[in-house]
Design a protein around this motif. Sequence first.
Motif, mmCIF file in Angstrom:
data_model
loop_
_atom_site.group_PDB
_atom_site.id
_atom_site.type_symbol
_atom_site.label_atom_id
_atom_site.label_comp_id
_atom_site.label_asym_id
_atom_site.label_seq_id
_atom_site.Cartn_x
_atom_site.Cartn_y
_atom_site.Cartn_z
ATOM 1 N N VAL A 193 0.904 -1.274 -0.021
ATOM 2 C CA VAL A 193 0.103 0.142 -0.199
ATOM 3 C C VAL A 193 0.988 1.282 0.311
ATOM 4 O O VAL A 193 1.872 1.313 0.803
ATOM 5 N N VAL A 252 -5.812 0.317 4.942
ATOM 6 C CA VAL A 252 -6.057 0.117 3.437
ATOM 7 C C VAL A 252 -5.468 -1.315 2.956
ATOM 8 O O VAL A 252 -6.269 -1.966 2.329
ATOM 9 N N LEU A 264 -12.910 4.325 2.643
ATOM 10 C CA LEU A 264 -12.006 4.413 3.919
ATOM 11 C C LEU A 264 -12.207 5.051 4.959
ATOM 12 O O LEU A 264 -12.401 4.880 6.120
ATOM 13 N N ARG A 324 -3.376 0.458 -3.655
ATOM 14 C CA ARG A 324 -3.026 -0.939 -2.937
ATOM 15 C C ARG A 324 -2.704 -2.100 -4.176
ATOM 16 O O ARG A 324 -3.618 -2.369 -5.051
#
Lengths: 181, 181
Positions: free
Chosen positions: B54, B82, B138, B173
């Motif tokens: 990430v 993440v 997120l 990611r």
Amino acid sequence: MDCKVALAECNGNIDKAIDHLRKKGIATAKKRGSRATSQGQVQSYIHAGGKIGVLVEANCETDFTGKTEDFTNFVRDIAIQVAATNPVAIDRERVPEDVLEKEKEIYASQAKASGKPEKVLEKIVEGKLSKFFSEACLLEQPFVKNPDITVQDLLNALIAKTGENIVVRRFVRFQLGESDT
Amino acid sequence: MDCKVALAECNGNIDKAIDHLRKKGIATAKKRGSRATSQGQVQSYIHAGGKIGVLVEANCETDFTGKTEDFTNFVRDIAIQVAATNPVAIDRERVPEDVLEKEKEIYASQAKASGKPEKVLEKIVEGKLSKFFSEACLLEQPFVKNPDITVQDLLNALIAKTGENIVVRRFVRFQLGESDT
């Protein structure tokens, strides 16, 4: 085939050894190029205390090779390369069409401004495009740790050494505060 | 305002302290939301020996705050979040239109199949979309290290503590071998 063997075969001549590895690498790389790659590593590199960050995925054929020191070093070298040079794409095929068109336009108008004959203009544009690719495409760039070889040469040498198809699959580079691309 | 002060003010009651920080954070975050952010950090997090990677950029207003331990920890927490949860976007506004449309379609046809009256169907779709956002965005996700708060709460607490506008600007990611998105 590794560097020591190549060096020995070339009696310690580094230029000859690199040449040897390049030829060997290209031949082997072409043979392996069609084989499936789903293993490998994701690696990151953070530069200048968090001002630049890079994420790279490189793939190979087997989990075993993906865990070797050679492979790990390769992926790390790619991440450092991307941090240092900010490539546009992995290779020519992946340079976005609009970026390429813009470059071509600039070179064409520069060449035209030179007032040289039409035939020469084409050559000038070709030359400038070739230079652009060698700067913008990761695999065509001189390797930052050894500018005598390209990143493609580094990749080919690893393919030759491991006997597996290996690809740099994707990368991303964040630079703090840069405008969105 | 930091956690210790909040805890003291709330006589050591953690729930009350979190509540306090959340309220304080939201108020402060709203005030700071319009201020320019160009400093901060790029950080990475590599999980499972290189299977997941990430890269995150978070911004704040001053270089000073960008270098603090609190800010560093925050960016690192976001990177871990993440890696663990694979969010679709930072917030609702940045969920791609096609992804959202697809979700809506699925929920609508699921609701229809239930045979319930039209009025209820709308509520069902709304409820499912709300759940989708809390999983896909997120900032709406429960914070993996403390599911009692959301990532937005964590961000608001940092904004309250530093007195600066802070944003999670972007993330990426890579998961080894995943198909291209």
